[in-house]
Enzyme design. Structure first.
Site, PDB file in Angstrom:
ATOM      1  CD  GLU A   1       9.386  -5.912   6.596  1.00  0.00           C
ATOM      2  OE1 GLU A   1       9.342  -4.724   6.203  1.00  0.00           O
ATOM      3  OE2 GLU A   1       8.729  -6.329   7.564  1.00  0.00           O
TER       4      GLU A   1
ATOM      5  CE  LYS B   1       6.172  -0.963   9.372  1.00  0.00           C
ATOM      6  NZ  LYS B   1       5.112  -0.260   8.569  1.00  0.00           N
TER       7      LYS B   1
ATOM      8  CG  HIS C   1      -0.735 -35.371  16.041  1.00  0.00           C
ATOM      9  ND1 HIS C   1      -0.880 -36.573  16.681  1.00  0.00           N
ATOM     10  CD2 HIS C   1      -1.692 -35.338  15.086  1.00  0.00           C
ATOM     11  CE1 HIS C   1      -1.861 -37.257  16.124  1.00  0.00           C
ATOM     12  NE2 HIS C   1      -2.369 -36.533  15.151  1.00  0.00           N
TER      13      HIS C   1
ATOM     14  N   GLY D   1      -4.600  -2.480   5.079  1.00  0.00           N
ATOM     15  CA  GLY D   1      -3.883  -3.618   4.513  1.00  0.00           C
ATOM     16  C   GLY D   1      -4.540  -4.944   4.865  1.00  0.00           C
ATOM     17  NE  ARG D   2      -6.040  -4.306  11.094  1.00  0.00           N
ATOM     18  CZ  ARG D   2      -5.335  -3.177  11.203  1.00  0.00           C
ATOM     19  NH1 ARG D   2      -4.166  -3.089  10.610  1.00  0.00           N
ATOM     20  NH2 ARG D   2      -5.798  -2.147  11.905  1.00  0.00           N
TER      21      ARG D   2
ATOM     22  CD  GLU E   1      -1.272  -4.888  11.508  1.00  0.00           C
ATOM     23  OE1 GLU E   1      -1.780  -4.622  10.406  1.00  0.00           O
ATOM     24  OE2 GLU E   1      -0.100  -5.287  11.646  1.00  0.00           O
TER      25      GLU E   1
ATOM     26  CE  LYS F   1      -3.623   1.432   1.992  1.00  0.00           C
ATOM     27  NZ  LYS F   1      -4.493   1.867   3.091  1.00  0.00           N
TER      28      LYS F   1
HETATM   29  O1  F6P Z   1       2.052  -4.810   9.815  1.00  0.00           O
HETATM   30  C1  F6P Z   1       2.065  -3.442   9.567  1.00  0.00           C
HETATM   31  C2  F6P Z   1       1.542  -3.193   8.170  1.00  0.00           C
HETATM   32  O2  F6P Z   1       1.411  -1.816   7.971  1.00  0.00           O
HETATM   33  C3  F6P Z   1       0.231  -3.906   7.903  1.00  0.00           C
HETATM   34  O3  F6P Z   1      -0.874  -3.223   8.401  1.00  0.00           O
HETATM   35  C4  F6P Z   1       0.274  -4.007   6.408  1.00  0.00           C
HETATM   36  O4  F6P Z   1      -0.640  -4.967   5.913  1.00  0.00           O
HETATM   37  C5  F6P Z   1       1.729  -4.411   6.188  1.00  0.00           C
HETATM   38  O5  F6P Z   1       2.449  -3.700   7.196  1.00  0.00           O
HETATM   39  C6  F6P Z   1       2.272  -4.139   4.808  1.00  0.00           C
HETATM   40  O6  F6P Z   1       2.113  -2.765   4.519  1.00  0.00           O
HETATM   41  P1  F6P Z   1       2.226  -2.302   2.964  1.00  0.00           P
HETATM   42  O7  F6P Z   1       1.071  -2.929   2.233  1.00  0.00           O
HETATM   43  O8  F6P Z   1       2.171  -0.813   2.988  1.00  0.00           O
HETATM   44  O9  F6P Z   1       3.547  -2.825   2.432  1.00  0.00           O
END
Ligand code: F6P
Length: 525
Positions: free
Chosen positions: A200, A491, A372, A255-256, A341, A194
């Site tokens: 990452e 972060k 298990h 995002g979620r 979250e 987003k």
């Molecule tokens: O975990 C933190 C977060 O901001 C989530 O809410 C989101 O889904 C994820 O990192 C990835 O964010 P982005 O879609 O901006 O890479």
């Protein structure tokens, strides 16, 4: 400004009610009322929801509904669907439901969902003409968990000759393992982010770019191998993705909550647009149910209130998600982010300290594997946890007898958790020594959800159901379920430590443990 939850009359009435009934056991509840299952179960479309194995009576449900009413859940629900800016701290609307409401437009500028769906379909068609064999989805959190869950659930039905891969972790072992054996000429990357700023995802995108370029492919080939899904298209084009290959995500979709958005491009590529539309349709039907069903028939509302009952009055600190279907193996992880979250918070909407617990701990594993793993704890550990069993009537395979083995296990586990086993029952069956060790306390609560058939449509309904449960829980808690400030400090500190690590900086300003750990790393790297 609403009064703190613990001060609400309905909450205090529930606390008294819990004390009144806490001595009753599930065995007793069922013995006293042969119609208990009928009273505490609901059928809805593809689903049977059994919540009879909660420590409740009809008065409990009435009082929970009174709590929802005192918290004005319906009014907040209508605000969400109307596009009001209920995401307090980010001053945004919350519009994941608009993504599946046919023909709806967001309250924000930019493309309508129908236009975005059209762009998704067109881009997928263009991609399919280019002879790709593999698609690598680069994204993390909500930009990966939902798309991966849906693609994996129906991987047996993928018909477009594409292999789907997902990379989320900063640990480059993950992307290395995915890229090993892929043909760079036939690999497409989707950068799903987003903010287009998640370290990452950008690090993995850079590895992917270098991998594409290593075969002395000209810079122009980048354009062929990358598409992006983001709320920040200018960052994607600056990175090198052609504008025509950047799909927008509304800022007002968290995002979620974004599997319904262009983040689902991989679903369209892998399973086809009809499947994606079926997913949306299922969610829209659950939205309609949530908006219109009378409270006592409103499944998302009832299950959300029972989540609160378990967490606040039955002291179950964790909710264990147990899908007895491999196609739902990624559901626990998805629900972990969705629930924890959204509602794992300690400040209410007014900025005051939350005076009651937030989200339960959410974890889980597919059954029967989980049996298990941690079922010893579920049966005899302390504190007791609340389980959510999810089974599918029609298997995704043809081994009927094995499916019966699977489902008999699921039903047996819920029964064992409820009934337990007394010392007398142990000894009546088994005279071997150490009988005390085989006593089960029982009276352990669970929901059981049975789905007639797992399809994109029924999965859309299920995921929307969980979204609405999280929504209701957040409203009752009076918190903002739609931001995630709790991820920011880590972060920020990580960026500082990375800078320190790369610059061989001093550790004197760090706490002694972090400094010593960094020094150890430096000595041995
Ligand atoms: O975990 C933190 C977060 O901001 C989530 O809410 C989101 O889904 C994820 O990192 C990835 O964010 P982005 O879609 O901006 O890479």
């Amino acid at each position: 400004m609403r009064r703190p939850l613990a001060e609400l009359a309905a909450y205090q009435a529930l606390r008294s009610h819990a004390q009144e009934i806490e001595k009753r056991t599930l065995r007793e509840w069922f013995a006293r009322d042969p119609k208990r299952f009928e009273t505490f179960s609901r059928e809805l479309g593809h689903f049977l929801f059994d919540f009879s194995r909660n420590r409740i009576c009809e008065r409990t449900v009435d009082q929970l509904l009174a709590l929802a009413s005192e918290c004005e859940v319906e009014s907040w629900r209508d605000k969400m669907f109307a596009g009001e800016r209920i995401n307090l701290t980010e001053d945004r609307a919350v519009q994941h439901t608009a993504l599946r409401a046919a023909g709806s437009a967001s309250t924000e500028p930019g493309m309508s969902q129908n236009q975005i769906l059209g762009r998704m379909e067109a881009l997928a068609g263009k991609i399919r003409e280019q002879g790709f064999s593999d698609v690598v989805h680069l994204g993390t959190g909500g930009s990966q968990l939902g798309p991966r869950l849906v693609c994996d659930a129906f991987s047996d039905e993928a018909r477009f000759g594409l292999d789907m891969h997902f990379v989320a972790n900063a640990d480059a072992t993950e992307i290395d393992r995915v890229l090993r054996g892929l043909d760079a000429n036939r690999t497409l990357f989707i950068i799903a982010s987003k903010g287009f700023a998640t370290p990452e995802t950008l690090a993995n995108a850079q590895v992917a770019k270098n991998w594409i370029l290593q075969g002395d492919r000209a810079e122009k080939s980048i354009a062929r191998h990358f598409v992006a899904v983001t709320s920040r298209p200018e960052r994607a084009t600056a990175w090198g993705v052609p504008e025509s290959q950047v799909l927008p995500v509304w800022d007002s979709v968290g995002g979620r909550f974004s599997v319904w958005s262009a983040a689902g491009l991989c679903i369209v590529l892998y399973l086809g647009m009809p499947a994606f539309r079926e997913l949306l349709r299922g969610a829209e039907e659950m939205d309609h149910h949530f908006r219109t069903a009378p409270a006592k028939q409103n499944v998302p509302l009832l299950l959300a209130l029972l989540d609160l009952w378990s967490r606040h009055f039955m002291s179950t600190v964790a909710k264990v998600i147990l899908p007895y279907d491999t196609r739902l193996r990624y559901l626990p992880g998805y629900l972990q982010q969705l629930g924890m979250e959204s509602n794992g918070k300690c400040v209410d909407r007014a900025g005051g300290a939350l005076d009651v617990p937030g989200s339960a701990i959410i974890f889980g594993e597919v059954g029967t594997n989980a049996q298990h793993g941690f079922f010893q704890y579920l049966h005899q550990g302390s504190p007791a946890l609340h389980c959510e069993f999810i089974g599918v009537v029609r298997a995704g395979h043809s081994h009927r007898e094995q499916h019966e083995l699977l489902l008999s296990n699921m039903l047996a586990q819920a029964r064992a958790l409820m009934c337990g086993q007394t010392l007398e029952e142990v000894q009546a069956r088994d005279r071997s020594p150490h009988a005390e060790h085989r006593v089960f306390p029982g009276n352990r609560t669970s929901h059981t959800i049975l789905i007639k058939e797992l399809t994109p449509h029924s999965l859309g309904q299920l995921l929307a159901l969980y979204e609405h449960r999280v929504f209701v829980e957040g409203i009752v808690l009076d918190i903002n379920s739609f931001d995630q400030p709790g991820v920011e400090l880590g972060k920020h500190l990580a960026a500082n430590l990375l800078e320190n690590l790369r610059a061989q900086g001093s550790v004197q300003d760090l706490d002694a443990a972090t400094g010593a750990l960094l020094e150890f790393y430096r000595r041995h790297a």
